[in-house]
Design a protein around this motif. Structure first.
Motif, mmCIF file in Angstrom:
data_model
loop_
_atom_site.group_PDB
_atom_site.id
_atom_site.type_symbol
_atom_site.label_atom_id
_atom_site.label_comp_id
_atom_site.label_asym_id
_atom_site.label_seq_id
_atom_site.Cartn_x
_atom_site.Cartn_y
_atom_site.Cartn_z
ATOM 1 N N CYS A 137 0.855 -1.193 0.000
ATOM 2 C CA CYS A 137 0.000 0.000 0.000
ATOM 3 C C CYS A 137 0.887 1.238 0.000
ATOM 4 C CB CYS A 137 -0.918 -0.003 1.225
ATOM 5 S SG CYS A 137 -0.059 0.453 2.758
ATOM 6 N N TYR A 138 0.278 2.415 0.033
ATOM 7 C CA TYR A 138 1.022 3.664 0.160
ATOM 8 C C TYR A 138 1.286 3.888 1.640
ATOM 9 C CZ TYR A 138 2.426 8.534 -0.547
ATOM 10 O OH TYR A 138 3.136 9.721 -0.587
ATOM 11 N N LYS A 140 2.807 5.900 3.587
ATOM 12 C CA LYS A 140 2.674 7.187 4.259
ATOM 13 C C LYS A 140 1.246 7.452 4.731
ATOM 14 C CE LYS A 140 6.448 9.619 1.873
ATOM 15 N NZ LYS A 140 6.786 10.762 0.986
ATOM 16 N N GLU A 141 0.275 6.865 4.045
ATOM 17 C CA GLU A 141 -1.121 7.136 4.370
ATOM 18 C C GLU A 141 -1.907 5.898 4.790
ATOM 19 O OE1 GLU A 141 -2.919 9.076 1.031
ATOM 20 O OE2 GLU A 141 -1.572 10.810 1.106
ATOM 21 N N GLU A 142 -1.486 4.725 4.347
ATOM 22 C CA GLU A 142 -2.342 3.550 4.477
ATOM 23 C C GLU A 142 -1.759 2.436 5.337
ATOM 24 O OE1 GLU A 142 -3.597 4.586 -0.098
ATOM 25 O OE2 GLU A 142 -2.848 2.579 0.340
ATOM 26 N N TYR A 254 -1.657 5.985 -9.703
ATOM 27 C CA TYR A 254 -1.173 6.484 -8.418
ATOM 28 C C TYR A 254 -1.234 5.373 -7.374
ATOM 29 C CZ TYR A 254 -1.883 11.280 -10.189
ATOM 30 O OH TYR A 254 -1.838 12.447 -10.907
ATOM 31 N N LEU A 255 -0.235 5.311 -6.517
ATOM 32 C CA LEU A 255 -0.278 4.372 -5.398
ATOM 33 C C LEU A 255 -1.242 4.830 -4.304
ATOM 34 C CD1 LEU A 255 0.784 1.757 -4.136
ATOM 35 C CD2 LEU A 255 2.763 3.045 -3.293
ATOM 36 N N PRO A 256 -1.262 6.107 -3.916
ATOM 37 C CA PRO A 256 -2.191 6.529 -2.856
ATOM 38 C C PRO A 256 -3.651 6.477 -3.323
ATOM 39 C CG PRO A 256 -0.438 8.160 -3.183
ATOM 40 C CD PRO A 256 -0.387 7.223 -4.343
ATOM 41 N N ARG A 259 -5.551 9.801 -4.034
ATOM 42 C CA ARG A 259 -5.421 10.541 -5.284
ATOM 43 C C ARG A 259 -6.304 9.973 -6.388
ATOM 44 N NH1 ARG A 259 0.557 12.667 -6.641
ATOM 45 N NH2 ARG A 259 -0.803 13.934 -7.954
ATOM 46 N N GLY A 381 -1.655 -4.269 -5.943
ATOM 47 C CA GLY A 381 -2.281 -3.234 -5.138
ATOM 48 C C GLY A 381 -3.744 -3.093 -5.527
ATOM 49 N N VAL A 384 -3.271 -0.622 -8.991
ATOM 50 C CA VAL A 384 -2.115 0.247 -9.228
ATOM 51 C C VAL A 384 -1.321 -0.267 -10.419
ATOM 52 C CG1 VAL A 384 0.012 1.188 -8.239
ATOM 53 C CG2 VAL A 384 -2.027 0.924 -6.808
#
Length: 395
Positions: A137-138, A140-142, A254-256, A259, A381, A384
């Motif tokens: 996952c991303y 930083k956020e997930e 995008y990974l996040p 977005r 993902g 992704v």
């Protein structure tokens, strides 16, 4: 991309598939060697005929042994000194390895490419498996999503439900379909036809896992391996079998999730459009599709991404029987990841093997009558990394 107008597209000329499941006491190195040796023999080749080796595995902590690219040489010493590369692209690792082999052939560097996908996941406890998978996952956020990737797709399912209404009937029907299909797949991890009622209702054996997703909505933690041989078209036509790539497309997004619209797999939709256009076909030309049902909500969204339904209308595809084995476009006649299992690095190779078996009329009880063209969608993902292949047997 391999274009349909070219008669020089590489072909799948041999394959082998291990049992998927909890393979206690099975050495991954031995498993890799077994599927590789059997795939080479199935193609009617000798190990010396192989030009390059492309091995896909996610690992990320499932096994201490990393750097697996040359492990197959321990079993097949004739492959010593051949170029061997490890490829990884999350749950699309297997398809990424196939693309590596395709590119080697198309560039003129290989005549016969050996592609292997494998994963040994069950040596760890389920919570640890979830933590490892969440690395895709991303972060930083997930990274803190409860429930790992089930939690991520639980959020996707909830967003879809909030926008389009409760889809629990459709998700249960998808789960029931795939378990019924997997019942006749000799390679499947879970060969049990649970039926719609069990998949639809919450119970002690089928609790909620994440958001609206129940246990029957989630693919299995599995071990397994699959291998195939890719051959240049000029030699493939004289071999025992040749399943050609009419097209092979890869798109990324995008990974996040922040977005993107989580209720639409936009890059997957683009991959399908590009693959069908390159093949000179429409969805109506396909005999079947093997798609990436890591969770039932994923298959529902993939109906929409491939063009079987408009956004928000994916439920009708399963509820009207379109995607059943008797329907207009059978989806996951192998049982999919839901029943067959999801050893991450093996999945994309497995899906291509299942599709090649279908168009070769070699799928046994899984066989779709008169199958001619097969589509494959494998993703890494939450849509992704997206890979779509269109396959056709030419000899």
């Amino acid at each position: 991309m391999t274009a349909s107008s070219s008669s020089s597209a590489p072909c799948i000329t041999g394959w082998h598939h291990s049992q998927f499941g909890k393979l206690d006491g099975v050495d991954p190195e031995v498993l890799i060697g077994q599927v590789a040796k059997a795939a080479i023999e199935h193609a009617g080749l000798q190990p010396e005929d192989i030009s390059s080796i492309h091995i896909g595995t996610f690992n990320a902590g499932f096994l201490y042994q990393d750097f697996p690219s040359s492990l197959v040489i321990n079993t097949l010493p004739q492959l010593r000194f051949k170029p061997a590369t490890r490829i990884e692209n999350a749950c699309a690792t297997g398809s990424a390895a196939i693309h590596s082999g395709l590119h080697a052939i198309e560039a003129g560097h290989s005549k016969h490419a050996l592609v292997i996908g494998f994963e040994k996941m069950t040596e760890l406890a389920t919570p640890q498996v979830g933590e490892i998978l969440l690395k895709a996952c991303y972060a930083k956020e997930e990274a803190g999503v409860p429930g790992g990737f089930a939690g991520v797709f639980g959020q996707i399912a909830q967003a879809y439900f909030d926008r389009y209404g409760d889809q629990s009937d459709a998700l249960a029907a998808i789960a029931a379909k795939n378990h019924k299909n997997g019942f006749v797949n000799p390679y499947a991890h879970m060969r049990k036809d649970f039926g719609y009622d069990f998949c639809r209702n919450v119970s002690e054996k089928n609790p909620f896992v994440a958001g609206p997703l129940k246990r029957t909505d989630c693919s299995l933690v599995s071990d397994g391996a699959a291998a195939l041989i890719l051959s240049a078209a000029d030699v493939a036509r004289s071999m025992p079998r040749a399943v050609q790539f009419r097209s092979a497309v890869h798109t990324s997004d995008y990974l996040p999730l922040s977005r993107r619209d989580p209720t639409q797999f936009e890059a997957a939709s683009l991959a399908w459009k590009q693959a069908l256009a390159a093949a000179g076909m429409t969805l109506n030309d396909l005999s079947l599709v093997e798609t990436h049902d890591c969770f039932t909500i994923a298959e529902l969204l993939e109906y929409e991404a491939m063009g079987l339904a408009e956004p928000g209308q994916g439920a009708r595809v399963i509820l009207e029987g379109i995607s059943t084995k008797q329907g207009r476009l059978p989806v996951n006649p192998s049982g999919g990841l839901k029943s067959k299992g999801h050893p991450v690095g093996a999945t994309g190779v497995s899906m291509h093997v299942m599709a090649a078996m279908q168009v070769s009329h070699d799928a046994g009880d899984m066989q779709i009558p008169n199958a001619r063209y097969a589509g494959v969608f494998n993703m890494g993902g939450a849509a992704v990394a997206n890979y779509v292949s269109i396959l056709e047997r030419i000899s």
